[in-house]
Design a protein around this motif. Structure first.
Motif, short mmCIF file in Angstrom:
data_model
loop_
_atom_site.label_atom_id
_atom_site.label_comp_id
_atom_site.label_asym_id
_atom_site.label_seq_id
_atom_site.Cartn_x
_atom_site.Cartn_y
_atom_site.Cartn_z
N PRO A 10 -14.49 32.83 -9.57
CA PRO A 10 -12.98 33.12 -9.84
C PRO A 10 -12.39 34.04 -8.87
O PRO A 10 -10.95 33.79 -8.74
N ASP A 11 -12.91 34.78 -7.94
CA ASP A 11 -12.31 35.61 -7.06
C ASP A 11 -11.85 34.84 -5.90
O ASP A 11 -11.11 35.27 -5.18
N MET A 12 -12.54 33.67 -5.80
CA MET A 12 -11.89 32.89 -4.59
C MET A 12 -10.42 32.73 -4.80
O MET A 12 -9.85 32.63 -3.69
N ALA A 13 -9.88 32.70 -5.88
CA ALA A 13 -8.60 32.55 -6.34
C ALA A 13 -7.80 33.43 -5.24
O ALA A 13 -6.78 33.22 -4.53
N LYS A 14 -8.27 34.82 -5.14
CA LYS A 14 -7.63 35.71 -4.50
C LYS A 14 -7.92 35.87 -3.09
O LYS A 14 -7.31 36.58 -2.21
N ARG A 15 -8.94 35.33 -2.50
CA ARG A 15 -9.44 35.15 -1.31
C ARG A 15 -8.51 34.10 -0.21
O ARG A 15 -8.87 34.42 0.95
N VAL A 16 -7.92 33.37 -0.81
CA VAL A 16 -7.13 32.17 0.00
C VAL A 16 -5.74 32.42 0.11
O VAL A 16 -5.28 33.24 -0.61
N LEU B 273 -4.38 25.58 -11.77
CA LEU B 273 -3.06 26.06 -11.86
C LEU B 273 -3.01 27.33 -12.74
O LEU B 273 -2.17 28.38 -12.73
N GLN B 274 -4.27 27.69 -13.52
CA GLN B 274 -4.36 28.87 -14.10
C GLN B 274 -5.27 29.96 -13.52
O GLN B 274 -5.63 30.79 -14.15
N SER B 275 -5.70 29.61 -12.34
CA SER B 275 -6.35 30.29 -11.63
C SER B 275 -5.92 31.69 -11.14
O SER B 275 -6.74 32.81 -10.63
N GLY B 276 -4.43 31.84 -11.08
CA GLY B 276 -4.15 33.18 -10.47
C GLY B 276 -3.80 33.13 -8.90
O GLY B 276 -3.55 34.02 -8.38
N SER B 277 -4.41 31.95 -8.30
CA SER B 277 -4.20 31.71 -6.98
C SER B 277 -2.66 31.46 -6.48
O SER B 277 -2.21 31.11 -7.35
N PRO B 278 -2.49 31.81 -5.24
CA PRO B 278 -0.99 31.25 -4.80
C PRO B 278 -0.96 29.70 -4.78
O PRO B 278 -1.64 29.25 -3.66
N VAL B 279 -0.65 29.04 -5.80
CA VAL B 279 -0.87 27.55 -6.06
C VAL B 279 0.67 27.12 -5.31
O VAL B 279 1.64 27.42 -5.93
N SER B 280 0.42 25.90 -4.73
CA SER B 280 1.92 25.40 -4.39
C SER B 280 1.65 23.48 -4.53
O SER B 280 0.58 23.26 -4.65
#
Ligand code: BDR
Ligand code: CA
Length: 309
Positions: A136-142, A177-184
């Protein structure tokens, strides 16, 4: 190192995926291509990625990913892209194998090695969701997950409400969409603005290179689809839009919204529901939604890529 955005293109080639690979080869730094089951089966999308790599003389790694969506059987869009995925094009199959058959592990490891990559999924979101579930931390690394799929305004293409990439794997889209990543989200409301037709086919035909000829063939094949199935003179160039949203963000207008994926609806499964209420909504925005693009410039950049790759 160049100052081009560094991306991992997650794709299911696919005619417009092929244009996205060409577009990304010209305007981005492709760290790798990962493949997923979508327009056609995984073995075909992977073979097509390898064929396209040879065509453009590139050396990006290709990692094969998921052969089926998280919870449902694979869907295909052979009626749009042909049985092989590239309209039966006469393009040699590569003798090379993919660099791995584990795109999920690759995504996790590569984003650990290098933070700030852009993930650009232009097929069903299965690989990205599996990687996020594994780590799940991948969301913050990108820097972003900029996907082609869905739509603002409830517009579908597979069903009245759902776009293909989301409909093929709604559960995966929901994870992203629920990952907390910067999604576009670059959805149909945007990609329908970017149309190609006879003029672009002729431009590709006039580009006297193997890439120009191949892209002309693909546009000719695509024209048969949109003329016969949609009754239109032009077709949407969906997938390159997600690439251009990263490489040329100045052409796009985005708004921060809350986006949910309908996973249950009898008529609306796979729909992206964009909360347009703004003030008063109980949901925080989780997605940058693309609303407008300078379409003329976008098409010009895609054609320039065909000419220059
Ligand atoms: C999307 O579905 C696929 O058929 C295309 O390659 C694109 O990614 C458009 O709905
Ligand atoms: Ca695609």
């Amino acid at each position: 190192m160049t100052d081009k955005p560094r991306i991992i293109l997650d794709c299911d080639p696919g005619i417009d995926d092929a244009f996205a690979i060409v577009t990304a080869s010209r305007w981005a730094e492709i760290i790798a291509v990962t493949t997923v089951s979508g327009n056609v089966s995984l073995d075909k999308t992977t073979a097509n990625a390898l064929r396209l790599r040879s065509l453009i003389g590139s050396d990006f790694p290709v990692h094969a990913g998921a052969h089926k969506p998280l919870e449902v059987a694979p869907l295909s869009a052979g009626h749009v892209h042909g049985d092989c995925g590239l309209g039966g094009i006469d393009l040699p199959y590569s003798s090379e194998s993919p660099d791995s058959n584990n795109a999920i592990e690759f995504l996790v490891e590569e984003t650990r090695k290098e933070e700030g990559l852009h993930l650009v999924p232009i097929g069903p979101l299965t690989n990205i969701a599996l990687a996020l579930q594994a780590d799940p931390d991948m969301a913050k690394r990108v820097s972003s997950i900029t996907f082609m799929g869905g739509s603002a305004g409830g517009l579908g293409n597979v069903t009245a409400a759902a776009e293909f990439n989301i409909y093929a794997d709604p559960e995966a889209a929901q994870v992203v969409l629920q990952s907390g990543s910067p999604v576009s989200m670059v959805g149909l409301n945007l990609t329908h603005q970017v149309q190609v037709g006879t003029k672009e086919t002729e431009i590709c035909h006039s580009i006297d290179t193997p890439v120009g000829s191949a892209m002309a063939y693909l546009l000719d094949f695509y024209a048969d689809f949109y003329r016969s199935h949609l009754g239109t003179d032009t077709g949407s160039m969906h997938d390159p839009c997600a690439v251009l949203a990263i490489t040329h963000p100045e052409l796009f207008a985005f708004e921060e919204k809350y986006v949910a994926v309908e996973v249950n609806g009898q008529h609306t499964r796979g729909m992206t529901l964009v909360d347009e209420r703004g003030v008063g909504s109980e949901f925080e925005p989780n997605c940058r939604v693309a609303y407008n693009v300078n379409a003329q410039e976008a098409v010009a950049l895609i054609m320039q890529a065909v000419a220059e790759v």
